[in-house]
Design a protein around this motif. Structure first.
Motif, short mmCIF file in Angstrom:
data_model
loop_
_atom_site.label_atom_id
_atom_site.label_comp_id
_atom_site.label_asym_id
_atom_site.label_seq_id
_atom_site.Cartn_x
_atom_site.Cartn_y
_atom_site.Cartn_z
N MET A 1 0.84 -1.19 0.00
CA MET A 1 0.00 0.00 0.00
C MET A 1 0.88 1.24 0.00
O MET A 1 1.76 1.40 0.85
N ALA A 2 0.66 2.15 -0.94
CA ALA A 2 1.50 3.33 -1.08
C ALA A 2 1.27 4.34 0.04
O ALA A 2 2.22 4.94 0.55
N ASP A 3 -0.01 4.53 0.42
CA ASP A 3 -0.32 5.53 1.45
C ASP A 3 -0.15 4.92 2.84
O ASP A 3 -1.13 4.72 3.57
N ARG A 4 1.07 4.67 3.22
CA ARG A 4 1.31 4.04 4.52
C ARG A 4 2.27 4.83 5.39
O ARG A 4 2.63 4.40 6.48
N TYR A 5 2.68 6.00 4.93
CA TYR A 5 3.66 6.80 5.67
C TYR A 5 2.96 7.92 6.43
O TYR A 5 2.04 8.56 5.93
N LYS A 6 3.41 8.16 7.65
CA LYS A 6 2.80 9.16 8.52
C LYS A 6 3.86 10.15 8.99
O LYS A 6 4.96 9.74 9.40
N LEU A 7 3.52 11.43 8.92
CA LEU A 7 4.39 12.46 9.46
C LEU A 7 3.99 12.65 10.92
O LEU A 7 2.87 13.08 11.22
N VAL A 8 4.89 12.31 11.82
CA VAL A 8 4.58 12.24 13.25
C VAL A 8 5.41 13.26 14.03
O VAL A 8 6.61 13.41 13.80
N TYR A 9 4.74 13.97 14.93
CA TYR A 9 5.43 14.87 15.84
C TYR A 9 5.50 14.18 17.19
O TYR A 9 4.48 13.85 17.80
N ASN A 10 6.71 13.94 17.67
CA ASN A 10 6.93 13.21 18.92
C ASN A 10 7.24 14.20 20.05
O ASN A 10 8.27 14.89 20.01
N TYR A 11 6.36 14.28 21.03
CA TYR A 11 6.59 15.17 22.16
C TYR A 11 7.68 14.59 23.05
O TYR A 11 7.72 13.38 23.31
N LYS A 12 8.55 15.46 23.52
CA LYS A 12 9.69 15.01 24.32
C LYS A 12 9.26 14.41 25.66
O LYS A 12 9.96 13.57 26.22
N ASN A 13 8.12 14.82 26.16
CA ASN A 13 7.64 14.28 27.43
C ASN A 13 6.66 13.13 27.22
O ASN A 13 5.95 12.73 28.14
N GLY A 14 6.60 12.62 25.98
CA GLY A 14 5.73 11.48 25.68
C GLY A 14 4.51 11.87 24.88
O GLY A 14 4.01 12.98 24.99
N GLY A 15 4.03 10.93 24.05
CA GLY A 15 2.87 11.19 23.23
C GLY A 15 3.25 11.62 21.82
O GLY A 15 4.38 12.04 21.56
N LYS A 16 2.29 11.49 20.92
CA LYS A 16 2.53 11.80 19.52
C LYS A 16 1.37 12.60 18.94
O LYS A 16 0.26 12.56 19.46
N LYS A 17 1.67 13.27 17.85
CA LYS A 17 0.66 14.03 17.13
C LYS A 17 0.83 13.74 15.64
O LYS A 17 1.88 14.00 15.08
N LEU A 18 -0.20 13.18 15.00
CA LEU A 18 -0.14 12.87 13.58
C LEU A 18 -0.61 14.06 12.76
O LEU A 18 -1.51 14.80 13.18
N LEU A 19 0.00 14.24 11.61
CA LEU A 19 -0.50 15.23 10.66
C LEU A 19 -1.67 14.57 9.92
O LEU A 19 -1.46 13.64 9.13
N GLU A 20 -2.89 15.01 10.20
CA GLU A 20 -4.09 14.45 9.58
C GLU A 20 -4.81 15.54 8.80
O GLU A 20 -4.84 16.70 9.23
N MET A 21 -5.37 15.17 7.66
CA MET A 21 -5.99 16.15 6.79
C MET A 21 -7.42 15.79 6.43
O MET A 21 -7.72 14.64 6.11
N ASP A 22 -8.30 16.78 6.48
CA ASP A 22 -9.66 16.68 5.94
C ASP A 22 -9.69 17.51 4.67
O ASP A 22 -9.40 18.71 4.71
N PHE A 23 -10.01 16.90 3.55
CA PHE A 23 -9.98 17.59 2.27
C PHE A 23 -11.38 18.04 1.84
O PHE A 23 -12.40 17.60 2.38
N LYS A 24 -11.42 18.93 0.86
CA LYS A 24 -12.68 19.52 0.40
C LYS A 24 -13.66 18.47 -0.13
O LYS A 24 -14.87 18.66 -0.07
N ASP A 25 -13.14 17.37 -0.66
CA ASP A 25 -14.03 16.35 -1.21
C ASP A 25 -14.61 15.45 -0.12
O ASP A 25 -15.32 14.48 -0.42
N GLY A 26 -14.30 15.75 1.14
CA GLY A 26 -14.84 14.98 2.25
C GLY A 26 -13.95 13.85 2.72
O GLY A 26 -14.26 13.20 3.72
N SER A 27 -12.86 13.61 2.04
CA SER A 27 -11.95 12.54 2.43
C SER A 27 -11.08 12.96 3.61
O SER A 27 -10.82 14.14 3.82
N HIS A 28 -10.67 11.97 4.36
CA HIS A 28 -9.80 12.20 5.52
C HIS A 28 -8.58 11.30 5.40
O HIS A 28 -8.71 10.11 5.12
N ARG A 29 -7.41 11.87 5.57
CA ARG A 29 -6.18 11.09 5.45
C ARG A 29 -5.23 11.38 6.60
O ARG A 29 -5.06 12.53 7.00
N LYS A 30 -4.63 10.31 7.10
CA LYS A 30 -3.56 10.45 8.08
C LYS A 30 -2.31 9.67 7.63
O LYS A 30 -1.31 9.65 8.34
#
Length: 247
Positions: A1-30
C-alpha cells in the motif's frame, strides 16, 4: 500500500501528534505516500521551520521533533525526513508525487553516477549497506551485477545485461534512491566533520562558524510564507482533524 507513511510529531515528554488532513471532497487522510511527505517537508530548511509553519496553521507543535513512521512486516519503522538541502530528492518527489516507482529516464543518469561513485569510493558503498540505507533486494541485485561485471568468464558477460535490468528495476523504486541519497548526505557530512575535527577544535568551530549559521537558520518565517508552503502539500484547501491531536 503506497499511502502508509505518517508524518509524526513526537513530544519530548511522551505522546505523539499525527498530521491528519480533511480535504474539500470529504476525504480524511492520516497516511500518505513517501513522495507526498517529501514534497511537503522539503520546502523547509529543518524541523524548526517545519514546526513553526505548522503552528501558524494548526498549532500544537511544541517541545518535540518530527519523524516519518511506516509499518513493515508488522513492525513500526522510521524514515529520515527530507529537507530543502536535498534538491535532487525534492525534484524527484515533486515529479513523481503519489507514486512509488519512477521512470527509467528519471534514474538512468543517477544509476550511472552511483556506479561510478562506488567504483572510486568503496567506503561509501559499505556505509550505506551496513547502515541499512538500502534494502536486501537492492543489495542482492547490486552484488550480482558487480560480480558479473568484474568477472572474466564468458558466461558472466553474456548474462550481465539481465543483472543490469534487475538492478535498474531496483533503482526505479523511489524509496531506493531516497535511501541512497539520505545515506550519501549523512556520509558526506560525517566526512566533513572528521576533516574539521582533525584541523580545527570543535569548540572553535561552534563559537565561530556554527553559531552564526544557526542564527540564520532560526530566522522566523512569515505567516503568509508558511501558509503558501503548506499548500504545496495538496492544492486543495484542508483543515487538520483535531480529534487525535492531543499528546
Amino acid at each position: 500500500m503506497a499511502d502508509r507513511y505518517k508524518l509524526v510529531y513526537n513530544y519530548k515528554n511522551g505522546g505523539k501528534k499525527l498530521l491528519e488532513m480533511d480535504f474539500k471532497d470529504g476525504s480524511h487522510r492520516k497516511a500518505f505516500t513517501l513522495t507526498e511527505i517529501d514534497m511537503f517537508t522539503s520546502n523547509f530548511k529543518n524541523g524548526e521551520e517545519l514546526e513553526r509553519a505548522l503552528n501558524v496553521v494548526f498549532g500544537g507543535y511544541k517541545d518535540g521533533f518530527f519523524t516519518i513512521e511506516y509499518k513493515s512486516s508488522g513492525t513500526i519503522k522510521l524514515a529520515e525526513i527530507i529537507y530543502s538541502d536535498m534538491n535532487f530528492i525534492k525534484t524527484l518527489a515533486s515529479k513523481n508525487r503519489g507514486k512509488t516507482m519512477v521512470s527509467k529516464n528519471d534514474i538512468n543518469d543517477y544509476m550511472r553516477y552511483f556506479l561510478k561513485r562506488i567504483e572510486t569510493d568503496s567506503e561509501f558503498l559499505n556505509y550505506i549497506s551496513t547502515r541499512r540505507y538500502t534494502n536486501e533486494y537492492f543489495r542482492s541485485a547490486l552484488s550480482n551485477y558487480l560480480m558479473l561485471k568484474n568477472s572474466n568468464e564468458k558466461d558472466a558477460q553474456s548474462t550481465l545485461w539481465q543483472a543490469e535490468v534487475k538492478l535498474r528495476k531496483e533503482f526505479m523504486r523511489y524509496k531506493t534512491i531516497r535511501g541512497i541519497e539520505v545515506g550519501r548526505r549523512n556520509y558526506d557530512l560525517e566526512k566533513v566533520r572528521d576533516m574539521v575535527s582533525d584541523v580545527t577544535p570543535l569548540s572553535d568551530m561552534n563559537r565561530n562558524g556554527e553559531s552564526n549559521h544557526m542564527k540564520k537558520v532560526r530566522r522566523r518565517i512569515r505567516k503568509k510564507d508558511s501558509i503558501n508552503q503548506l499548500l504545496l502539500f495538496n492544492p486543495d484547501i484542508y483543515t487538520e482533524n483535531n480529534k487525535e491531536k492531543t499528546r
